[in-house]
Design a protein around this motif. Sequence first.
Motif, PDB file in Angstrom:
ATOM      1  N   VAL A  11      37.228   2.857 -41.311  1.00  0.00           N
ATOM      2  CA  VAL A  11      36.117   3.907 -41.688  1.00  0.00           C
ATOM      3  C   VAL A  11      37.435   5.003 -41.777  1.00  0.00           C
ATOM      4  O   VAL A  11      38.275   5.313 -40.740  1.00  0.00           O
ATOM      5  N   HIS A  49      35.791  13.937 -46.671  1.00  0.00           N
ATOM      6  CA  HIS A  49      36.122  12.216 -47.778  1.00  0.00           C
ATOM      7  C   HIS A  49      35.350  11.788 -46.730  1.00  0.00           C
ATOM      8  O   HIS A  49      35.878  11.636 -45.123  1.00  0.00           O
ATOM      9  N   LYS A  50      34.734  10.500 -46.468  1.00  0.00           N
ATOM     10  CA  LYS A  50      34.810   9.205 -46.402  1.00  0.00           C
ATOM     11  C   LYS A  50      34.925   8.051 -47.335  1.00  0.00           C
ATOM     12  O   LYS A  50      34.344   8.118 -48.089  1.00  0.00           O
ATOM     13  N   GLU A  51      35.740   7.182 -46.697  1.00  0.00           N
ATOM     14  CA  GLU A  51      36.034   5.784 -47.358  1.00  0.00           C
ATOM     15  C   GLU A  51      35.746   4.476 -46.320  1.00  0.00           C
ATOM     16  O   GLU A  51      35.990   4.242 -45.535  1.00  0.00           O
ATOM     17  N   HIS A  74      37.977   9.311 -42.450  1.00  0.00           N
ATOM     18  CA  HIS A  74      37.207  10.558 -42.588  1.00  0.00           C
ATOM     19  C   HIS A  74      38.721  11.213 -41.785  1.00  0.00           C
ATOM     20  O   HIS A  74      39.442  11.147 -42.138  1.00  0.00           O
ATOM     21  N   TRP A  75      38.406  11.989 -44.464  1.00  0.00           N
ATOM     22  CA  TRP A  75      39.668  12.840 -44.158  1.00  0.00           C
ATOM     23  C   TRP A  75      39.029  14.067 -44.330  1.00  0.00           C
ATOM     24  O   TRP A  75      37.669  14.009 -45.781  1.00  0.00           O
TER      25      TRP A  75
END
Length: 164
Positions: free
Chosen positions: A139, A151-153, A141-142
């Motif tokens: 995961v 953002h999260k991917e 987050h940035w």
Amino acid sequence: MVHKIVYPVLIFIICVLLAIVIYLNHRNATNDFYHLRLSGESPHWELDGYQVELTSGILNSGNGKLRFKTRGNDYTTNYFVFEMNAVINKKDITLQSIAVSGTEDFKNEFDTGAIEGPPPITKDGKAITFKDIDKIYAVIHWEGQDDGIAHKEIIDLYELANKN
């Protein structure tokens, strides 16, 4: 006269050999070694060569390379969080976490570092094996310095096909 010496020596040697075979068989059964080298990508990130090793009593996780996928391979964040997670017996567990508060410049790639420690424990109180791991995923987050949006991917890396 020879029989009085030879038979006891032969029986002693057979007992010693049998004990050695039993000891080696037991030792090999308890020293399992598992190694995964994982790679994957999401719309903005690419993770390459992340390793998870599990031996009796030790879990090593890390040594991957994380890249932001841009044309110029140059991107700056206001903050950045990387987590490597596993689903073990239907429970999410964090294997490794890195947080950078402040500016982080992704000119080429980011080294995830590595962590070593005891593996998670099952309900029975035993250390997990790879059979207990249902899924492994990263995961990220940035917040981009250009857009200021959080953002999260998620990068799916491993999933057990059939758990019996």
